[in-house]
Every structure is written in structure tokens, then in C-alpha cells.
Design an enzyme around this catalytic site. Structure first.
Site, PDB file in Angstrom:
ATOM      1  N   CYS A 209     -27.412  -5.374 -30.887  1.00  0.00           N
ATOM      2  CA  CYS A 209     -26.432  -4.418 -30.366  1.00  0.00           C
ATOM      3  C   CYS A 209     -26.820  -4.080 -28.926  1.00  0.00           C
ATOM      4  O   CYS A 209     -27.985  -3.785 -28.647  1.00  0.00           O
ATOM      5  CB  CYS A 209     -26.422  -3.149 -31.227  1.00  0.00           C
ATOM      6  SG  CYS A 209     -25.417  -1.799 -30.547  1.00  0.00           S
ATOM      7  N   CYS A 291       8.130  -3.581  15.180  1.00  0.00           N
ATOM      8  CA  CYS A 291       7.821  -2.411  15.993  1.00  0.00           C
ATOM      9  C   CYS A 291       7.203  -1.325  15.132  1.00  0.00           C
ATOM     10  O   CYS A 291       6.984  -1.497  13.937  1.00  0.00           O
ATOM     11  CB  CYS A 291       9.084  -1.895  16.672  1.00  0.00           C
ATOM     12  SG  CYS A 291      10.327  -1.278  15.506  1.00  0.00           S
ATOM     13  N   CYS A 296       9.499   3.004   4.233  1.00  0.00           N
ATOM     14  CA  CYS A 296       8.854   2.956   2.918  1.00  0.00           C
ATOM     15  C   CYS A 296       9.866   2.483   1.878  1.00  0.00           C
ATOM     16  O   CYS A 296      11.082   2.515   2.110  1.00  0.00           O
ATOM     17  CB  CYS A 296       8.310   4.339   2.555  1.00  0.00           C
ATOM     18  SG  CYS A 296       7.542   4.431   0.912  1.00  0.00           S
ATOM     19  N   CYS A 324       5.891   9.976  20.523  1.00  0.00           N
ATOM     20  CA  CYS A 324       4.478  10.304  20.311  1.00  0.00           C
ATOM     21  C   CYS A 324       3.562   9.364  21.089  1.00  0.00           C
ATOM     22  O   CYS A 324       2.377   9.271  20.817  1.00  0.00           O
ATOM     23  CB  CYS A 324       4.132  10.239  18.827  1.00  0.00           C
ATOM     24  SG  CYS A 324       4.354   8.594  18.128  1.00  0.00           S
TER      25      CYS A 324
END
Length: 525
Positions: A209, A291, A296, A324
Site C-alpha cells: 500500500c 490594433c 472579449c 491613454c
């Protein structure tokens, strides 16, 4: 007037064993099937060994040490030993194992003279200090003892050969024990221990075992080494590879999956470096090309540079209403197969972990279920059978386990790691669709069973409880059949169609992993 349900309440709770897959009417005509695996403890090891020794001794009319020599050579496989005896002959059987066909020797000296020249030490030795083996070769006790000590210390104590040049006969264990014990009693004990433990170490149907710390038990299976067993210590494991029970996943697959899982940190690191979370659903999104406006699968658009949600209208320089910084193509077009493999691994890993987590949570339900059963017995009647609840819970455990390990199997079965040369793309896609259809049906009914098991049925009325009972019994039967179908697909349509090599998995067992029975000394279980 009697209550509307008073005449049928007992029918609602009638003793039901649908989940046990037993025909009770046929059981009374046939003796119960003996256990297919047994626990061998330290106390029962000698009895287990004696069972096979007696079979060979009676079959071939041999002394015990010759029977043991044969069994050690043939790895304690009595069926193989008998097959060789039938296919070849007794001479071949004995010569391969180093057992003399005719027993010539005894513990006494050769009777021809009062002294004997030992050709090892080249000394004339008195008869009383000379021993002749079964093969007929004689040497002085001192040389024999030194030979035995060296072999025992080198770990060769189970099969010590005669010192004569080109003699392959195995020495009598009684002689070894007697001569070594005079000078080194602890080595004689070591020799005895090795002979005893050879039943486990050299036997393909007996293994220790793998529990940690070791429970000291061994498991013996009666037929096939490709099975899953539970030791009396509670550990469930694959008998073939001694890792955790992982059917229907092949041992080779499970070894690869475990190693790959150990590198999970690499996967997490890659996801962190190459993906960004969607601002809406928070799933990781990878930008392969184009780009910095990405979309999603949930439909949300966002800026790859800052991660902020955006609209859809954009140019190569900017996104409408969002700015940004630089907006240019910074995609990594060289990710290739490594990324795809990691994405695929993450897909299967997440589902495997989800079912393992569910199994853990459902296992924790056991105490809650037991309390619900006690409440039901108090509310209705102690005589009413509620085994359908525990049957449903254990069916859920068995099915959830098989479902979890079906995902590592699918990852390698339909991937490029193991069987890429066995199936072309069209065949692979066809077989994957077949398997995933069965897997999805199995998964759907397992989730339904889980939902009913978690219901607060201890608070239900008699009618509601009866309906829940019928739902659980039905789901148990359907889930069991779907599990069998998935295994049959794996064994016949997938693994059975492979041409290069034979691949075996632990077979589907409706009653789950079998718990090994305690070996009873003096009987062959």
C-alpha cells in the site's frame, strides 16, 4: 376516513436497492462472489505465501524450498508456472529456475572418504565440515558460509546459486539458514525476511500500500493488475502505478498530467504576462494580432494598453472617446503552438479542478445528509427505508470522481502528446465529438443528482419527499448507465482502436472502488 397518504406512505419508503445492481432473487441460488482483492497484514503474510507454496508443492511433489525457488523465479505467478509446464516440460521449467530435476543432496557429507579437497580454499576438510547441495556439488562449510554472507549482503539472498562453475542451481535455503546462523544470526534473520517479503516484492499481483506514513499492509488482487483498490487504512489508489485512483485516465496520461500540473506556476505566469482581464467578465483575454482595441467573447470592447472599457468605433491611431497613449500594433505574432497548448491545458485543468472541488464539497455533505436522515426517521417512522438517500450520495461520489478524471484523459487522447500518429485529423475530431457528447450527458446528470442531494428534503412533505426519492433513484440509474457508456466508448472506440500498443484502464465499477477484504489465514480468497 384514512389520511390521503396513509395507505401509500410505506410505498414511498419501500426498501429500494436499485443502485446496488444486484438481483436478489438470483443471489439465493448462487454463492456470493469472493472479494477480488485482499489486504495482507504482517501477520497474514506467511499464510498468504503458504497458499501458493502448497499449490506448487502438491502439483509437482516438491520440497518447500524448491517450490519457493520456482515461484520466485516466475514472480509468484502460479498460472504462468503451470502454463510453462504444460507448453514445455518439467525439465525446462526446473532448469530455467535453477531447481535440480533429481534431488541428490542432503545436509550430510559425501560418503566416499573421510576428507574432501575443497576446490575453493584448496584445503583437505573433514567430512563433518563438508556440505553437499541438491545439485551434487560439495564444498567446505567455511567457503559455503562466506559465499552466503557475501550474497546476502549484496542483496542476492532470495536466489543464491551454487559456487560450482557454470552451475545455476539455487542453494537450499535450510542449509543457508543453518550455516549463516552459526556465525551471523542477524544475517540469517535478514535472509528469512527477504524470502518472506519476496512474495510482495516479486509478485505482480501483490503490492505494498503506498500510504504515507506506511500502514504496513500489502494488497493482493486475484485477476487483473489494472484496477483500483482501497486498503483497510482507507487509501484508494491505482494498483498498476500506485498513484491516486485516476480511472478512466491511463497511468501514462496521469503521470504526464501530474508533471504538467507541477508546472502550473508556469501556466499562471504565462497568463499573467500574455493576457489581460476583461473589464466586464474578468476572463483572461489574449491579443494575437491587430490594433490595441480588443473584444472579449462576452462582447465587451476594451483598450489593450490600459484595460479600460471602450466603444467600438476606432482608427489605427485612437479609439473614439478614449485616449491613454500610443495606439499601435504591438502584437506578438510568434506565440504559436506553446500558447495554444497552454490555453488548451488551462481549459481542461479548470474543468478537472472544478469537479475535484465539487467532489470535496459533496464529500463534506456526508454529515449533513446523516443528520437529515435522522430527522426523517424521527418525523416519519424508523421502519421506513431511507437507503435511497445514501445510495444517491455515494453514486454522486463515484460519478463525480470518474467525471473529473475524464478531463485529463481527453486532454491527452485528443492532443498531440501521445497518439498523434494513431489518428488523422478527421478521425480525431469525429472521436472527440463522440466522447464529448457522452461526457456532456454524464456531466449534466451528475449536476442534476448533486442538486437533488443538496435539497432540504428533511423538511419536505410526504408527497414532496416521494417525488424527490423517485428523482434520485432515477438519476442514480441513468448516471450509472451514462458512466458505463462513457467507459465503453473509451475502452472500445478510443483505446481499443489504437494499433500501436495495448492500453488498459481500471474498468468501470458501479459500486465504486472496491475495498480490499482482510485476508483470512488458511483460505484462498
Amino acid at each position: 376516513m384514512e389520511d390521503e397518504y396513509s395507505t401509500t406512505d410505506e410505498d414511498y419508503f419501500y426498501s429500494d436497492d436499485d443502485d446496488d445492481d444486484h438481483d436478489h432473487e438470483s443471489d439465493q441460488f448462487f454463492p456470493p462472489k469472493p472479494p477480488s482483492c485482499n489486504v495482507i497484514t504482517k501477520d497474514s503474510l506467511l499464510a498468504a505465501q503458504r497458499q501458493d507454496l502448497c499449490r506448487v508443492m502438491e502439483l509437482l511433489s516438491l520440497r518447500e524450498h524448491h517450490a519457493r525457488t520456482l515461484l520466485i523465479h516466475y514472480r509468484w505467478d502460479v498460472d504462468k508456472l503451470i502454463a510453462i509446464l504444460v507448453e514445455r516440460d518439467k525439465v525446462y521449467l526446473f532448469s530455467q529456475a535453477g531447481v535440480p530435476l533429481v534431488e541428490n543432496g542432503d545436509l550430510g557429507p559425501p560418503p566416499s572418504s573421510s576428507t574432501l579437497l575443497c576446490i575453493v580454499c584448496m584445503e583437505d576438510v573433514p567430512d563433518r565440515e563438508v556440505t553437499k547441495m541438491d545439485c551434487g556439488h560439495s564444498f567446505c562449510n567455511t567457503c559455503w558460509t562466506e559465499h552466503f554472507i557475501v550474497q546476502i549482503n549484496d542483496g542476492q539472498s532470495k536466489r543464491i546459486k551454487c559456487m560450482e562453475y557454470k552451475c545455476f542451481t539455487i542453494c537450499d535455503e535450510a542449509v543457508i539458514r543453518q550455516l549463516v546462523g552459526k556465525r551471523h544470526p542477524f544475517l540469517a534473520e535478514k535472509f528469512d525476511r527477504f524470502l518472506l517479503e519476496s512474495y510482495i516484492e516479486d509478485n505482480k499481483l501483490v503490492k505494498w500500500c503506498p500510504s504515507v506514513p506506511h500502514c504496513g499492509h500489502a494488497i493482493r488482487v486475484e485477476e487483473d493488475e489494472f484496477c483500483e483498490v482501497e486498503c483497510s487504512c482507507g487509501l484508494q489508489f491505482c494498483f498498476s502505478c500506485l498513484s491516486e485512483a485516476h480511472s478512466p485516465c491511463l497511468c501514462s496520461m496521469w503521470e504526464l498530467w501530474t508533471k504538467k500540473g507541477q508546472d502550473e506556476s508556469e501556466t499562471v505566469s504565462w497568463i499573467s504576462d500574455h493576457t489581460k482581464p476583461c473589464p466586464k467578465c474578468h476572463k483572461p483575454v489574449e491579443k494575437i494580432s491587430g490594433c490595441n482595441l480588443v473584444t472579449c467573447i462576452c462582447g465587451q470592447h476594451f483598450c489593450w494598453l490600459c484595460g479600460g472599457a471602450t466603444g467600438w468605433k476606432h482608427t489605427w491611431e485612437s479609439i473614439e472617446g478614449h485616449s491613454c497613449g500610443s495606439f499601435k500594433d504591438d502584437s506578438n505574432k510568434s506565440a504559436g503552438d506553446t500558447k495554444r497548448d497552454l490555453h488548451r491545458f488551462t481549459h481542461y485543468l479548470s474543468r478537472y479542478k472544478a469537479h475535484k472541488d465539487s467532489l470535496k464539497k459533496e464529500t463534506e455533505l456526508r454529515e449533513t445528509i446523516e443528520k437529515k436522515i435522522e430527522n426523517l426517521k424521527e418525523s416519519y417512522s424508523n421502519s421506513r427505508d431511507l437507503s435511497w438517500i445514501t445510495n444517491g450520495l455515494y453514486r454522486l461520489f463515484r460519478s463525480r470522481r470518474a467525471l473529473a478524471y475524464s478531463y485529463p484523459f481527453a486532454f491527452y487522447m485528443f492532443g498531440d502528446d501521445l497518439f498523434q500518429d494513431e489518428m488523422n485529423q478527421t478521425e480525431r475530431e469525429r472521436k472527440q465529438l463522440l466522447f464529448e457528447d457522452l461526457q456532456q450527458q454524464f456531466e449534466t446528470h451528475v449536476e442534476k443528482l448533486s442538486k437533488f442531494i443538496e435539497e432540504p428534503f428533511h423538511e419536505f412533505s410526504a408527497e414532496q419527499l416521494w417525488k424527490t426519492r423517485m428523482q434520485i433513484i432515477n438519476l442514480c440509474m441513468v448516471t450509472d448507465n451514462l458512466g458505463k457508456n462513457m467507459y465503453q466508448c473509451i475502452e472500445n472506440d478510443l483505446l481499443g482502436s489504437l494499433q500501436f500498443g495495448v492500453h488498459s484502464i481500471a474498468p468501470y465499477n458501479s459500486n465504486g472502488i472496491e475495498k480490499a477484504a482482510e485476508l483470512v489465514a488458511g483460505s484462498r480468497a
